[in-house]
Design a protein around this motif. Structure first.
Motif, PDB file in Angstrom:
ATOM      1  N   VAL A 153       0.843  -1.203   0.000  1.00 29.36           N
ATOM      2  CA  VAL A 153       0.000   0.000   0.000  1.00 29.36           C
ATOM      3  C   VAL A 153       0.873   1.245   0.000  1.00 29.36           C
ATOM      4  N   GLU A 154       1.889   1.240   0.851  1.00 30.73           N
ATOM      5  CA  GLU A 154       2.778   2.404   0.942  1.00 30.73           C
ATOM      6  C   GLU A 154       3.515   2.634  -0.374  1.00 30.73           C
ATOM      7  N   ALA A 155       4.037   1.549  -0.971  1.00 33.24           N
ATOM      8  CA  ALA A 155       4.780   1.692  -2.224  1.00 33.24           C
ATOM      9  C   ALA A 155       3.886   2.189  -3.348  1.00 33.24           C
ATOM     10  N   SER A 156       2.652   1.681  -3.427  1.00 33.08           N
ATOM     11  CA  SER A 156       1.761   2.065  -4.514  1.00 33.08           C
ATOM     12  C   SER A 156       1.318   3.509  -4.411  1.00 33.08           C
ATOM     13  N   GLU A 157       1.428   4.101  -3.226  1.00 32.72           N
ATOM     14  CA  GLU A 157       1.106   5.517  -3.075  1.00 32.72           C
ATOM     15  C   GLU A 157       2.083   6.392  -3.850  1.00 32.72           C
ATOM     16  N   ARG A 158       3.246   5.826  -4.194  1.00 31.12           N
ATOM     17  CA  ARG A 158       4.286   6.603  -4.853  1.00 31.12           C
ATOM     18  C   ARG A 158       4.170   6.584  -6.368  1.00 31.12           C
ATOM     19  N   ALA A 159       3.129   5.958  -6.896  1.00 33.72           N
ATOM     20  CA  ALA A 159       2.870   5.983  -8.338  1.00 33.72           C
ATOM     21  C   ALA A 159       1.424   6.400  -8.550  1.00 33.72           C
ATOM     22  N   GLY A 160       1.095   6.784  -9.764  1.00 32.15           N
ATOM     23  CA  GLY A 160      -0.271   7.181 -10.024  1.00 32.15           C
ATOM     24  C   GLY A 160      -1.205   5.991 -10.048  1.00 32.15           C
ATOM     25  N   ILE A 161      -0.848   4.973 -10.846  1.00 32.09           N
ATOM     26  CA  ILE A 161      -1.645   3.755 -10.992  1.00 32.09           C
ATOM     27  C   ILE A 161      -0.718   2.559 -10.835  1.00 32.09           C
ATOM     28  N   SER A 162      -1.161   1.553 -10.119  1.00 37.53           N
ATOM     29  CA  SER A 162      -0.376   0.327  -9.956  1.00 37.53           C
ATOM     30  C   SER A 162      -1.235  -0.887 -10.312  1.00 37.53           C
ATOM     31  N   PHE A 163      -0.692  -1.763 -11.149  1.00 37.93           N
ATOM     32  CA  PHE A 163      -1.337  -3.037 -11.444  1.00 37.93           C
ATOM     33  C   PHE A 163      -0.940  -4.037 -10.353  1.00 37.93           C
ATOM     34  N   VAL A 164      -1.901  -4.772  -9.824  1.00 38.86           N
ATOM     35  CA  VAL A 164      -1.661  -5.780  -8.791  1.00 38.86           C
ATOM     36  C   VAL A 164      -1.867  -7.146  -9.426  1.00 38.86           C
ATOM     37  N   LEU A 165      -0.781  -7.926  -9.526  1.00 37.81           N
ATOM     38  CA  LEU A 165      -0.815  -9.207 -10.227  1.00 37.81           C
ATOM     39  C   LEU A 165      -1.014 -10.360  -9.257  1.00 37.81           C
ATOM     40  N   GLY A 166      -1.949 -11.224  -9.565  1.00 37.23           N
ATOM     41  CA  GLY A 166      -2.073 -12.486  -8.860  1.00 37.23           C
ATOM     42  C   GLY A 166      -1.114 -13.503  -9.448  1.00 37.23           C
ATOM     43  N   CYS A 167      -1.226 -14.744  -9.014  1.00 34.75           N
ATOM     44  CA  CYS A 167      -0.410 -15.822  -9.573  1.00 34.75           C
ATOM     45  C   CYS A 167      -1.073 -17.161  -9.259  1.00 34.75           C
ATOM     46  N   ARG A 168      -1.041 -18.049 -10.262  1.00 34.22           N
ATOM     47  CA  ARG A 168      -1.605 -19.389 -10.081  1.00 34.22           C
ATOM     48  C   ARG A 168      -0.673 -20.394 -10.738  1.00 34.22           C
ATOM     49  N   SER A 169      -0.271 -21.398  -9.984  1.00 31.13           N
ATOM     50  CA  SER A 169       0.499 -22.506 -10.536  1.00 31.13           C
ATOM     51  C   SER A 169       0.042 -23.777  -9.833  1.00 31.13           C
ATOM     52  N   GLY A 170      -0.725 -24.591 -10.544  1.00 30.75           N
ATOM     53  CA  GLY A 170      -1.222 -25.821  -9.952  1.00 30.75           C
ATOM     54  C   GLY A 170      -0.104 -26.753  -9.555  1.00 30.75           C
ATOM     55  N   ARG A 171       0.940 -26.862 -10.384  1.00 32.55           N
ATOM     56  CA  ARG A 171       2.010 -27.809 -10.114  1.00 32.55           C
ATOM     57  C   ARG A 171       2.855 -27.397  -8.916  1.00 32.55           C
ATOM     58  N   LEU A 172       2.916 -26.101  -8.594  1.00 26.76           N
ATOM     59  CA  LEU A 172       3.714 -25.635  -7.454  1.00 26.76           C
ATOM     60  C   LEU A 172       2.863 -25.243  -6.252  1.00 26.76           C
ATOM     61  N   GLY A 173       1.554 -25.284  -6.399  1.00 23.15           N
ATOM     62  CA  GLY A 173       0.689 -24.916  -5.280  1.00 23.15           C
ATOM     63  C   GLY A 173       0.628 -23.429  -5.011  1.00 23.15           C
ATOM     64  N   VAL A 174       0.988 -22.603  -6.007  1.00 22.48           N
ATOM     65  CA  VAL A 174       0.889 -21.141  -5.858  1.00 22.48           C
ATOM     66  C   VAL A 174      -0.548 -20.727  -6.141  1.00 22.48           C
ATOM     67  N   ASN A 175      -1.149 -19.967  -5.237  1.00 24.25           N
ATOM     68  CA  ASN A 175      -2.547 -19.576  -5.424  1.00 24.25           C
ATOM     69  C   ASN A 175      -2.807 -18.208  -4.803  1.00 24.25           C
ATOM     70  N   ILE A 176      -2.368 -17.185  -5.496  1.00 23.25           N
ATOM     71  CA  ILE A 176      -2.729 -15.811  -5.148  1.00 23.25           C
ATOM     72  C   ILE A 176      -3.894 -15.475  -6.076  1.00 23.25           C
ATOM     73  N   GLY A 177      -5.088 -15.799  -5.608  1.00 21.24           N
ATOM     74  CA  GLY A 177      -6.248 -15.878  -6.471  1.00 21.24           C
ATOM     75  C   GLY A 177      -6.974 -14.564  -6.694  1.00 21.24           C
ATOM     76  N   PRO A 178      -7.999 -14.587  -7.556  1.00 17.98           N
ATOM     77  CA  PRO A 178      -8.750 -13.382  -7.890  1.00 17.98           C
ATOM     78  C   PRO A 178      -9.379 -12.692  -6.682  1.00 17.98           C
TER      79      PRO A 178
ATOM     80  N   LEU B 283       6.699 -21.334 -14.765  1.00 21.43           N
ATOM     81  CA  LEU B 283       6.254 -21.836 -13.456  1.00 21.43           C
ATOM     82  C   LEU B 283       5.128 -22.847 -13.606  1.00 21.43           C
ATOM     83  N   GLN B 284       4.277 -22.623 -14.587  1.00 20.19           N
ATOM     84  CA  GLN B 284       3.077 -23.435 -14.722  1.00 20.19           C
ATOM     85  C   GLN B 284       3.325 -24.727 -15.504  1.00 20.19           C
ATOM     86  N   GLY B 285       4.386 -24.751 -16.305  1.00 17.50           N
ATOM     87  CA  GLY B 285       4.815 -26.004 -16.919  1.00 17.50           C
ATOM     88  C   GLY B 285       4.196 -26.340 -18.255  1.00 17.50           C
ATOM     89  N   TYR B 286       4.116 -25.376 -19.186  1.00 18.52           N
ATOM     90  CA  TYR B 286       3.563 -25.680 -20.498  1.00 18.52           C
ATOM     91  C   TYR B 286       4.212 -24.804 -21.562  1.00 18.52           C
TER      92      TYR B 286
END
Length: 303
Positions: free
Chosen positions: A41-66, A114-117
């Protein structure tokens, strides 16, 4: 207006999966969940617009979901744009995409390494078709350092050539200039009209960063390079400072400098318009660099 095209945060190490969590900790990105979210939150205050990226990788168990990404965006809807992490090899990817749309997320992010394809995998091609049909940009961005089990061979930008030939109206952005395959990324950016690249991490290696910008300038593609910090690896302020210092190592060398105006153009480029993403609107957005008051800690008038 400064748009940071690549930032991430997570609530718990459980969202990263065991291998990615251990890899992040070894690389010095470990933070407690609360402080990590607050630092975003603090870092994003220093730019006008910030894109926040999720991440999903079934094979690695990464799930920063929608749902998590949407929760982060709701904290500052006037500044943040949500991007859904989609893994086309996960059986529920169509449901995940539908959920992301219902939450107002405006783009998709993937990482085949990361996702393997292969990017032209059948399921992946179905995802690209959907994204082209719905004018949904695809951000090709690695989630931190590639762990030992990652597929480096699937990271090569040239593998996307078939995808872009098949879906010429698909909008895509290679994160971090596709490093370590920067030359291939620039070839894709030059060849395909709707393909761009962001410069996250470029300033951390000044020699490589200089060479990349010089090559893009020679190819006439500097106008397709977009600013990104890659937070939490760097804050927007750190990333911009390093970009403007790329010429410093040239002192005493017979090499042409990258004009500061061109670097400034990357930092201030209107990524939302180029990608066809409706920007958030709110009174808190900051003016451009040099807009009459200090931005991102730079003194007035710099660069």
């Amino acid at each position: 207006m400064i748009t940071d095209l690549q930032t991430r945060c997570w609530a718990s190490p459980a969202q990263l999966g065991e291998e990615m969590d251990a890899w992040f900790a070894r690389r010095g990105y470990g933070r407690t969940p609360a402080s990590h979210e607050e630092s975003h939150v603090e870092a994003s205050e220093r730019a006008g617009i910030s894109f926040v990226l999720g991440c999903r990788s079934g094979r690695l168990g990464v799930n920063i979901g929608p749902d998590w990404v949407a929760q982060v965006v709701r904290r500052r809807p006037d500044r943040l744009v949500g991007v859904a992490g989609i893994d086309p090899l996960v059986a529920s990817w169509r449901d995940d995409l539908e959920r992301a749309d219902s939450l107002g997320l405006k783009a998709v992010t993937v990482c085949p390494a990361l996702q393997g394809y292969h990017p032209a995998h059948t399921e992946a091609m179905d995802l690209w078709a959907d994204c082209e049909r719905n004018a949904r940009p695809v951000l090709i961005a690695r989630f931190g350092p590639l762990p030992p089990s990652g597929f480096l061979e699937h990271e090569r930008p040239v593998l996307w050539d078939e995808v872009f030939r098949t879906f010429p109206r698909l909008t895509a952005v290679f994160g971090s200039l596709g490093a370590p395959f920067i030359a291939e990324t620039l070839a894709m950016v030059e060849k395909h009209e709707r393909v761009f690249a962001d410069v996250a991490g470029l300033g951390r290696n000044p020699i490589e960063g200089y060479r990349a910008l010089a090559a893009a300038s020679a190819a006439g593609t500097l106008g397709k390079l977009l600013f990104a910090s890659g937070f939490p690896a760097e804050t927007p302020a750190e990333a911009i400072e390093r970009l403007f210092e790329l010429n410093a190592f040239l002192v005493g060398l017979s090499l042409p400098t990258i004009p500061q105006a061109q670097i400034r153009g990357i930092v201030e480029r209107d990524a939302c318009s180029l990608l066809g993403v409706s920007p958030p609107a709110g009174p808190g957005l900051r003016p451009r660099l040099g807009g009459g008051r200090p931005i991102l800690g730079f003194p007035e008038g710099r660069p």
